[in-house]
Design a protein around this motif. Structure first.
Motif, PDB file in Angstrom:
ATOM      1  N   THR A 115       3.870  -5.258   5.279  1.00 55.19           N
ATOM      2  CA  THR A 115       3.547  -4.588   6.542  1.00 55.19           C
ATOM      3  C   THR A 115       4.701  -3.716   7.013  1.00 55.19           C
ATOM      4  OG1 THR A 115       2.075  -6.391   7.205  1.00 55.19           O
ATOM      5  CG2 THR A 115       2.906  -4.968   8.954  1.00 55.19           C
ATOM      6  N   LEU A 116       5.921  -4.238   6.894  1.00 52.76           N
ATOM      7  CA  LEU A 116       7.107  -3.477   7.306  1.00 52.76           C
ATOM      8  C   LEU A 116       7.227  -2.182   6.517  1.00 52.76           C
ATOM      9  CD1 LEU A 116       9.884  -3.213   8.730  1.00 52.76           C
ATOM     10  CD2 LEU A 116      10.825  -4.646   6.907  1.00 52.76           C
ATOM     11  N   GLU A 168       4.925  -0.602   4.665  1.00 54.36           N
ATOM     12  CA  GLU A 168       3.774   0.287   4.866  1.00 54.36           C
ATOM     13  C   GLU A 168       3.904   1.061   6.176  1.00 54.36           C
ATOM     14  OE1 GLU A 168       0.537  -2.434   4.602  1.00 54.36           O
ATOM     15  OE2 GLU A 168       0.874  -2.833   2.458  1.00 54.36           O
ATOM     16  N   THR A 169       4.390   0.381   7.202  1.00 46.51           N
ATOM     17  CA  THR A 169       4.574   1.048   8.491  1.00 46.51           C
ATOM     18  C   THR A 169       5.679   2.095   8.404  1.00 46.51           C
ATOM     19  OG1 THR A 169       3.864  -0.965   9.629  1.00 46.51           O
ATOM     20  CG2 THR A 169       4.996   0.694  10.953  1.00 46.51           C
ATOM     21  N   LEU A 170       6.786   1.737   7.734  1.00 47.96           N
ATOM     22  CA  LEU A 170       7.868   2.705   7.556  1.00 47.96           C
ATOM     23  C   LEU A 170       7.404   3.916   6.763  1.00 47.96           C
ATOM     24  CD1 LEU A 170      10.934   0.411   6.739  1.00 47.96           C
ATOM     25  CD2 LEU A 170      10.619   1.810   8.791  1.00 47.96           C
ATOM     26  N   ASP A 171       6.632   3.674   5.703  1.00 48.76           N
ATOM     27  CA  ASP A 171       6.187   4.780   4.856  1.00 48.76           C
ATOM     28  C   ASP A 171       5.267   5.740   5.598  1.00 48.76           C
ATOM     29  OD1 ASP A 171       7.674   3.851   2.780  1.00 48.76           O
ATOM     30  OD2 ASP A 171       6.008   2.886   1.724  1.00 48.76           O
ATOM     31  N   ALA A 172       4.585   5.238   6.619  1.00 46.00           N
ATOM     32  CA  ALA A 172       3.701   6.111   7.389  1.00 46.00           C
ATOM     33  C   ALA A 172       4.491   7.194   8.120  1.00 46.00           C
ATOM     34  CB  ALA A 172       2.890   5.291   8.391  1.00 46.00           C
ATOM     35  N   TYR A 173       5.796   6.957   8.312  1.00 48.07           N
ATOM     36  CA  TYR A 173       6.635   7.925   9.021  1.00 48.07           C
ATOM     37  C   TYR A 173       7.706   8.525   8.113  1.00 48.07           C
ATOM     38  CZ  TYR A 173       4.532   5.989  13.195  1.00 48.07           C
ATOM     39  OH  TYR A 173       3.599   5.579  14.146  1.00 48.07           O
ATOM     40  N   SER A 174       7.575   8.315   6.782  1.00 46.94           N
ATOM     41  CA  SER A 174       8.594   8.776   5.848  1.00 46.94           C
ATOM     42  C   SER A 174       8.002   9.772   4.859  1.00 46.94           C
ATOM     43  CB  SER A 174       9.181   7.592   5.073  1.00 46.94           C
ATOM     44  OG  SER A 174       9.728   6.646   5.971  1.00 46.94           O
ATOM     45  N   LYS A 202       0.832  -1.204   0.000  1.00 45.46           N
ATOM     46  CA  LYS A 202       0.000   0.000   0.000  1.00 45.46           C
ATOM     47  C   LYS A 202       0.864   1.251   0.000  1.00 45.46           C
ATOM     48  CE  LYS A 202      -3.854  -2.170   2.484  1.00 45.46           C
ATOM     49  NZ  LYS A 202      -4.650  -2.175   3.750  1.00 45.46           N
TER      50      LYS A 202
END
Length: 359
Positions: free
Chosen positions: A343-344, A346-352, A246
């Motif tokens: 998942t890894l 997508e989670t990183l992109d939420a803070y990038s 995503k």
């Protein structure tokens, strides 16, 4: 320092005199003593190499000649005394001759074992070229995620992806849809675009340039309006194992490279995916390099490569080159691994901040 220099020079002269006089033991003793005094001294290294070469110890001489060339790699023989400059040239010639002789012996032995360039396993040919110095090794250098224990391949064997048959069979239909987009001048935007508030490369000639432009069908994991305008292209990709993350993947695009444009060497973001190229408009003179392998696109012949290995593209023709590009999961990853990687990321992109990737 002067005393040390004088002593090494005297020992070098003594070693050469001993060689000329047939005193091998004396020559080695003088050369070894010079090396004890100056282990990295150029004349001492060269003297030991010459003594070994005179005795027929080619492998050992090669090691010392190699050390001589390493010591002079930056500046070459310039500025050296004439005899040392001649010694550097002698070291280079010796190593080149040894490489040629070794290569001839290897070719003969390998031919006897059934090896034939172009027919035998290309992986062995690659290893042989690396060992002989004909090619240099390139390793994956992903910018975001390095996934360990995956094979290192520049281009993957075409036979590993039987679903590409359906994609290649639709090349004419995809080209028609591409021409419609080009005719209407719709959907294509510069691939690299400056982003206010984020670091950019103002000296890179392709930023905000239509010389390298794309029309996305999927962008950052979402369909674009161009997808509806290219139904046959989308249908051809129905069985493709597109990488799905995503906000990131899949990326499906027509990539346009204008005459004279050069995409400089660069690396992709993650090695959990591979990139596919399907050439649609490919005039002669368009080349693509991945690592140490250079290829020219051929219309309708797809290939798959690892974009985390250094790669670049150039159009030296007088016409535009257009390739369909999309990303797929690495076939070595299990379904569980793909889900966890998604998942890894997508989670990183939420803070990038926003990123751009692809070719």
């Amino acid at each position: 320092m002067t005393d040390m220099r004088t002593t090494i020079d005297q020992l070098a002269a003594k070693a050469m005199a001993a060689i000329q006089g047939g005193d091998a033991a004396g020559a080695h003793a003088a050369a070894d003593r010079a090396l004890q005094i100056g282990p990295q001294d150029l004349r001492a290294l060269l003297t030991k190499a010459d003594v070994l070469a005179a005795q027929g110890a080619a492998r050992e001489a090669n090691m010392y000649y190699g050390a001589v060339l390493q010591r002079t790699a930056a500046g070459g023989p310039a500025g050296l005394p004439q005899d040392l400059a001649a010694g550097v040239a002698r070291a280079r010639a010796f190593r080149e001759r040894l490489v040629a002789e070794r290569g001839a012996q290897l070719q003969q032995a390998l031919a006897g074992a059934g090896y034939e360039a172009g027919r035998s396993d290309p992986r062995f040919t690659h290893a042989l070229d690396l060992m002989m110095g004909r090619r240099k090794p390139y390793m994956p250098q992903p910018k975001t995620l390095y996934y360990p224990e995956l094979p290192v391949r520049q281009f993957y064997p075409r036979a590993d992806f039987p679903w590409l048959d359906k994609v290649e069979a639709a090349v004419d239909a995809m080209t028609e849809e591409l021409h419609a987009l080009l005719h209407e001048d719709a959907g294509f935007t510069p691939y690299l675009q400056s982003a206010p508030g984020l670091p950019n490369q103002p000296d890179y000639p392709l930023i905000d340039s239509m010389d390298w432009s794309t029309a996305f069908l999927w962008k950052d994991g979402e369909e674009t309006p161009n997808a509806a305008r290219c139904p046959r292209t989308m249908a051809a990709l129905a069985d493709v194992p597109l990488c799905r993350v995503k906000g990131r993947s899949p990326q499906v695009m027509f990539s346009q490279l204008k005459p004279g444009a050069h995409i400089k060497p660069h690396h992709g973001f993650v090695n959990t995916r591979l990139i596919c190229h399907v050439p649609l408009i490919v005039p002669p003179g368009c080349r693509f390099r991945v690592g140490n392998e250079v290829r020219e696109w051929e219309r309708g012949k797809a290939w798959v490569f690892d974009d985390t290995i250094e790669h670049e593209a150039v159009n030296q023709s007088d016409r535009t080159r257009v390739v369909l590009i999309f990303d797929i999961w690495r076939p070595e990853l299990s379904e569980e691994e793909r889900g966890l990687v998604a998942t890894l990321l997508e989670t990183l992109d939420a803070y990038s901040p926003s990123r751009r990737e692809g070719d």
